[in-house]
Design a protein around this motif. Structure first.
Motif, mmCIF file in Angstrom:
data_model
loop_
_atom_site.group_PDB
_atom_site.id
_atom_site.type_symbol
_atom_site.label_atom_id
_atom_site.label_comp_id
_atom_site.label_asym_id
_atom_site.label_seq_id
_atom_site.Cartn_x
_atom_site.Cartn_y
_atom_site.Cartn_z
ATOM 1 N N SER A 1 -7.248 -4.320 1.395
ATOM 2 C CA SER A 1 -6.895 -2.886 1.842
ATOM 3 C C SER A 1 -5.832 -2.210 0.565
ATOM 4 C CB SER A 1 -6.144 -2.736 3.129
ATOM 5 O OG SER A 1 -4.826 -3.235 3.056
ATOM 6 N N ASP A 2 -5.949 -0.986 0.782
ATOM 7 C CA ASP A 2 -5.020 -0.080 -0.266
ATOM 8 C C ASP A 2 -3.623 -0.785 -0.046
ATOM 9 O OD1 ASP A 2 -7.151 1.182 -1.406
ATOM 10 O OD2 ASP A 2 -6.984 2.785 -0.133
ATOM 11 N N GLU A 3 -3.410 -0.983 1.235
ATOM 12 C CA GLU A 3 -1.786 -1.418 1.588
ATOM 13 C C GLU A 3 -1.649 -2.769 0.725
ATOM 14 O OE1 GLU A 3 0.580 -3.140 5.290
ATOM 15 O OE2 GLU A 3 -1.229 -1.918 5.792
ATOM 16 N N ASP A 4 -2.629 -3.564 0.621
ATOM 17 C CA ASP A 4 -2.686 -5.092 0.033
ATOM 18 C C ASP A 4 -2.369 -4.717 -1.542
ATOM 19 O OD1 ASP A 4 -3.120 -6.591 2.318
ATOM 20 O OD2 ASP A 4 -5.197 -6.233 2.042
ATOM 21 N N ARG A 5 -3.155 -3.938 -1.889
ATOM 22 C CA ARG A 5 -3.305 -3.467 -3.504
ATOM 23 C C ARG A 5 -1.447 -3.054 -3.713
ATOM 24 N NH1 ARG A 5 -8.156 -1.941 -2.227
ATOM 25 N NH2 ARG A 5 -9.832 -2.891 -3.440
ATOM 26 N N GLN A 6 -1.015 -2.137 -2.873
ATOM 27 C CA GLN A 6 0.153 -1.567 -3.182
ATOM 28 C C GLN A 6 1.338 -2.666 -3.008
ATOM 29 O OE1 GLN A 6 1.022 1.574 -4.131
ATOM 30 N NE2 GLN A 6 3.196 1.180 -3.901
ATOM 31 N N ARG A 7 1.260 -3.533 -2.155
ATOM 32 C CA ARG A 7 2.427 -4.479 -1.815
ATOM 33 C C ARG A 7 2.400 -5.478 -2.913
ATOM 34 N NH1 ARG A 7 0.011 -6.412 2.061
ATOM 35 N NH2 ARG A 7 -0.839 -8.244 1.135
ATOM 36 N N ILE A 8 1.087 -6.127 -3.261
ATOM 37 C CA ILE A 8 0.960 -6.794 -4.427
ATOM 38 C C ILE A 8 1.319 -6.424 -5.761
ATOM 39 C CG2 ILE A 8 -0.666 -8.442 -5.571
ATOM 40 C CD1 ILE A 8 -2.167 -8.610 -2.729
ATOM 41 N N GLY A 9 0.861 -5.189 -6.012
ATOM 42 C CA GLY A 9 1.299 -4.665 -7.161
ATOM 43 C C GLY A 9 2.718 -4.447 -7.404
#
Length: 492
Positions: A234-242
């Protein structure tokens, strides 16, 4: 967070993030992978990443047969991406570097065929999903009328399908006197190695009988069992991992701690030491394959259709409802387990307990809608094989038939509140036409769908024990809805 994850940014990553423990510049290609989706990147590529320090000749060239999305994400990252392992205890991140290159097959067909025909390539792995083999799920035979197969037989040097690419690459190797690579499928097909060998042999026969004999006699297709839950990113995953990396990763993958890979050890051209990373090599994969397909995948599909209809977005949401926990435990213990014949030492009880906990993992946002995709291809492997065994033994099929009924209710394209369902399935149009013809009648809907031979074959629709149980459960779903049907379920 302006930097992009790539070779240049590796040195600046936080100390707690695992990185490739080898010189990527020394890695050469030994594997070509077809179908570079999230599952491959969270599973086989991780096992390979773990052993490249031992032997750097097993780097991966990964190809997408359709969409350029993975290439567009990973090419600017030098093939690097993050694997996030999530559980209730927290999140662990590692950067994986096993993929040396990503190819988009429709844009670089000849480049992919060249890589597959290269003598350095000793294994071709696949995660193209059940539908990617262009076969008849009910029989396991090549679907010779499939549009991609028709195209590939006419235009051998411009293939679209996985069988087309593999056979054309094998043809080129044969002409050059190069031994065939090993074909290692990691998809959920029954006896997956033998099924793929059958599909490839028939395709090769249609190209040239001599090539067909070459594939039949020389090609090794070991069977495998793969197991790891990998939800869509998800976009939330991308944001958190980034934010954790301090560098943007366009396509990380999120998964669970559990991982398993059981492989039949038949690799004439050699293989990586995957056992050093936890893979298990065995003489016969079939018992493990049945265990996983029937316990995990069969339960997953049942949860997906019933859970979606009940209004639950994820598997964990569905398993927070005690009625569904009871239903799935009963499915595993009473209807699936008696059909399994495991080797000595296999601990089915522990495996089933672990499955329940994995399904309940709230850190994994595994959407019921995602699992529900391509049901026409999945049903024969995940539920119908078990049903056939139960019918052979004249044993109860209440929960198994409820899973089939839930699929039937789902593919009508209209949920319990009258809202549209986005049914993603290669047979979606045909299934919707049959559902519309049934006009909201459970009995007529069941009758129409039983007629889809590619799914149910000829035997199941002729067995009143099967048709009666499915139709009765479908009527319950229409009358009471998924939640009430699950909560009031009583075994036969």
């Amino acid at each position: 967070m302006s930097d992009r994850l790539n070779e240049a940014s590796l040195a600046g990553l936080p100390a707690g993030i695992q990185q490739p423990g080898y010189d990527r510049g020394a890695v050469t290609t030994g594997i070509v992978h077809l179908g570079v989706g999230a599952f491959h990147r969270a599973h086989q590529a991780v096992y390979t990443d773990d052993v490249l320090a031992r032997d750097p000749s097993w780097g991966i060239v990964a190809a997408s047969l359709r969409s350029p999305d993975t290439y567009d994400a990973l090419a600017p990252q030098d093939g690097l991406y993050t694997v996030s392992v999530r559980s209730q205890a927290g999140e662990a991140l590692r950067v994986v570097g096993a993929i040396r290159q990503v190819i988009v097959a429709p844009r670089a067909t000849e480049e992919l065929l060249h890589a597959m025909a290269d003598p350095q390539t000793r294994i071709v792995t696949l995660t193209v999903t059940e539908k990617g083999y262009c076969h008849d799920p009910a029989t396991g035979a090549l679907n010779e009328a499939h549009p991609d197969i028709v195209h590939d037989l006419e235009f051998l040097k411009e293939p679209k399908s996985a069988p087309g690419f593999i056979v054309e690459a094998l043809r080129r190797r044969r002409m050059a006197g190069v031994p065939p690579f090993t074909v290692l499928t990691c998809d959920n097909l029954p006896s997956n190695g033998r099924t793929v060998k059958r599909v490839l042999t028939r395709f090769a026969e249609l190209v040239d009988p001599e090539l067909g004999r070459f594939v039949e006699d020389e090609l090794s297709c070991p069977s495998t069992m793969v197991d790891r839950i990998v939800p869509a990113t998800s976009d939330e995953d991308r944001q958190r991992i980034g934010e954790a990396l301090g560098a943007a990763d366009a396509w990380p993958v999120v998964t669970e701690p559990f991982t398993q890979w059981v492989i039949e050890d038949r690799f004439p051209q050699g293989r990586p030491a995957w056992e050093m990373a936890g893979a298990e090599f065995v003489a016969d994969v079939e018992p493990y394959e049945h265990m996983k397909l029937r316990l995990l995948n069969g339960s997953h599909s049942t949860l997906a259709y019933l859970g979606y209809l009940a209004g639950y977005e994820t598997v964990a949401d569905t398993m927070a409802d005690p009625a569904f926990v009871r239903l799935i435990q009963g499915l595993m213990d009473e209807e699936v387990t008696p059909t399994l014949h495991m080797p000595p030492g296999a601990d089915l009880a522990s495996y089933k307990r672990a499955l329940i906990e994995r399904f309940k993992n709230p850190a994994l946002k595994h959407r019921t809608w995602q699992i529900a995709m391509d049901g026409s291809q999945k049903l024969p492997q995940r539920l119908l094989g078990t049903l056939r065994d139960r019918l052979r033994d004249d044993a109860p099929i209440g929960r198994l038939s409820l899973g089939v009924a839930a699929w039937m209710r789902y593919v009508t394209g209209v949920d319990e509140k009258g809202a549209a369902i986005d049914v993603r399935d290669p047979m979606a149009t045909r299934l919707r036409e049959l559902a519309d013809r049934a006009g909201g009648s459970a009995e007529r809907l069941a009758g129409e769908l039983f007629g889809v031979r590619e799914i149910f074959g000829d035997d199941l629709p002729a067995d009143p024990r099967f048709t009666g149980a499915v139709t009765a459960n479908l009527a319950r779903l229409y009358e009471h809805g998924s939640k009430r049907t699950a909560s009031e379920f009583r075994a036969d």
